[in-house]
Write a protein that holds these residues in place. Structure first.
Motif, mmCIF file in Angstrom:
data_model
loop_
_atom_site.group_PDB
_atom_site.id
_atom_site.type_symbol
_atom_site.label_atom_id
_atom_site.label_comp_id
_atom_site.label_asym_id
_atom_site.label_seq_id
_atom_site.Cartn_x
_atom_site.Cartn_y
_atom_site.Cartn_z
ATOM 1 N N ASP A 64 32.722 -17.622 40.782
ATOM 2 C CA ASP A 64 31.593 -18.653 40.644
ATOM 3 C C ASP A 64 30.242 -18.079 40.724
ATOM 4 N N MET A 65 30.227 -17.156 41.506
ATOM 5 C CA MET A 65 28.664 -16.493 41.524
ATOM 6 C C MET A 65 28.579 -15.550 40.256
ATOM 7 N N ILE A 66 29.649 -14.930 39.733
ATOM 8 C CA ILE A 66 29.239 -13.998 38.744
ATOM 9 C C ILE A 66 28.991 -14.918 37.440
ATOM 10 N N VAL A 67 30.062 -15.980 37.171
ATOM 11 C CA VAL A 67 29.899 -17.010 35.988
ATOM 12 C C VAL A 67 28.533 -17.539 35.965
ATOM 13 N N ASN A 68 28.065 -18.087 37.313
ATOM 14 C CA ASN A 68 26.865 -18.830 37.281
ATOM 15 C C ASN A 68 25.751 -18.113 36.893
ATOM 16 N N THR A 69 25.727 -16.759 37.574
ATOM 17 C CA THR A 69 24.713 -16.051 37.312
ATOM 18 C C THR A 69 24.559 -15.634 35.637
ATOM 19 N N LEU A 70 25.663 -15.337 35.202
ATOM 20 C CA LEU A 70 25.811 -15.046 33.667
ATOM 21 C C LEU A 70 25.290 -16.192 32.921
ATOM 22 N N ASP A 71 25.705 -17.257 33.475
ATOM 23 C CA ASP A 71 25.075 -18.469 32.587
ATOM 24 C C ASP A 71 23.906 -18.594 32.787
ATOM 25 N N HIS A 72 23.162 -18.274 33.974
ATOM 26 C CA HIS A 72 21.646 -18.581 34.337
ATOM 27 C C HIS A 72 21.008 -17.590 33.386
ATOM 28 N N CYS A 73 21.736 -16.262 33.119
ATOM 29 C CA CYS A 73 20.733 -15.413 32.351
ATOM 30 C C CYS A 73 21.013 -15.527 30.818
ATOM 31 N N LEU A 74 21.654 -16.732 30.574
ATOM 32 C CA LEU A 74 21.928 -17.179 29.244
ATOM 33 C C LEU A 74 22.908 -15.990 28.331
ATOM 34 N N GLY A 75 23.875 -15.725 29.210
ATOM 35 C CA GLY A 75 24.831 -14.867 28.730
ATOM 36 C C GLY A 75 24.273 -13.236 28.769
ATOM 37 N N ASN A 76 23.226 -12.966 28.976
ATOM 38 C CA ASN A 76 23.047 -11.511 28.926
ATOM 39 C C ASN A 76 23.349 -10.781 30.095
#
Length: 329
Positions: free
Chosen positions: A284-296
């Motif tokens: 969840d941490m990884i996926v949420n962080t990636l989502d926060h970075c707009l997929g970057n």
């Protein structure tokens, strides 16, 4: 303590108006039963005859102080928070309490400790915002002799002091991200390492943390809290209910995580997730962080403190497990 001849009813009323919650103990010369009854009817908790008896005074003050530690709330929203705290207290849940300054976060922390199975153990409070950054690690985890200039002897940290009890990390969001990583390890593995030592020390300590910031909003707004704090906020501290005796918008909110599996729900319908595996939390941490970075992925890997290759491998694993992976844009 006040003289029984004083206007005790007025004193009690003035204290209530100023929201000063302290017990009033009346005292007077002799053992006049009528004076004692009047004083208690006026709002005094106890009456002590003079001249003073040291043991009697100590016993009375201890009794009224213990009584005054009981939390009292008339606002329905605050009652909900207290009910939630009582549900969480007996567990070994790590708890985060959020709310504006002055809303009683430390009082709520003490309440949870007193209602827990660790009530007979120590309750150690650490103000993370008041201790200089270069001293906070030593304060929390301790140090060995010669670990740094001025370390003239071994010193155990607050985590070891709180062994068998509870440690309160007040304003944990003010802690430097690098130190948050070590805190995360203490939460997960129940081990700390003193500065200047390679030996791990096992600690049996429950953690309660407070913050006057909306951590989720801070992360989403500008990444001012880095990966370790995201991990703490999103994983080990699951958001809960909020309320206040004065106003529901100003109140502390409580949340918890423990090794067990069920969910606890308050009267507002807000769920407190109790128990998640480390792998689930990491995902969840990884996926949420990636989502926060707009997929970057480059930006996400930098925030997470891992290589792009490691991130790619993790995402491929999650994709095979059927997890929806955020895409660029």
């Amino acid at each position: 303590m006040c003289d029984v001849k004083q206007n005790i009813a007025k004193l009690v009323e003035d204290l209530e108006i100023e929201r000063i919650h302290v017990p009033v103990v009346a005292c007077g010369i002799g053992t006049n039963a009528r004076d004692a009854v009047k004083a208690i009817q006026a709002g005094a908790k106890e009456y002590i005859p003079l001249p003073p008896d040291a043991e009697l005074i100590a016993a009375v003050l201890e009794a009224v102080t213990e009584e005054s530690n009981t939390m009292i709330a008339s606002d329905p929203a605050m009652k909900n928070v207290m009910q939630l705290a009582e549900k969480i207290a007996p567990s070994e849940a790590t708890v985060l309490i959020t709310g504006e300054s002055g809303t009683g976060k430390e009082v709520m922390s003490s309440f949870i400790h007193r209602k827990s199975k660790r009530k007979d153990g120590p309750f150690i409070a650490v103000n993370c915002a008041a201790i200089p950054e270069n001293l906070l690690e030593s304060e929390l985890f301790g140090h060995e002799k010669g670990a740094f200039t001025g370390a003239n002897g071994r010193r155990i940290g607050k985590f070891e002091e709180a062994h068998g009890g509870t440690i309160l990390l007040d304003e944990v969001s003010e802690m430097h991200p690098l130190l948050q990583a070590k805190l995360l390890r203490a939460i997960q593995e129940k081990k700390v390492t003193r500065i200047g030592s390679n030996d791990e020390v096992k600690v049996d300590t429950r953690i309660i943390a407070t913050s006057n910031r909306n951590l989720e909003a801070s992360v989403q707004k500008e990444s001012e809290i880095e990966a370790d704090a995201i991990f703490l906020q999103e994983s080990d501290f699951t958001q809960g209910a909020s309320a206040s005796a004065a106003s529901p918008t100003n109140a502390p909110s409580a949340a918890g995580v423990s090794p067990s599996a069920p969910t606890v729900e308050n009267t507002e319908g807000v769920e407190i997730l109790i128990g998640r595996t480390i792998s689930d939390v990491e995902r969840d941490m990884i996926v949420n962080t990636l989502d926060h970075c707009l997929g970057n992925r480059t930006h996400a890997a930098k925030i997470l403190g891992i290589s792009i290759r490691t991130l790619r491998n993790k995402l491929n694993q999650y994709k095979d497990e059927g997890v929806d992976i955020p895409q660029v844009g």
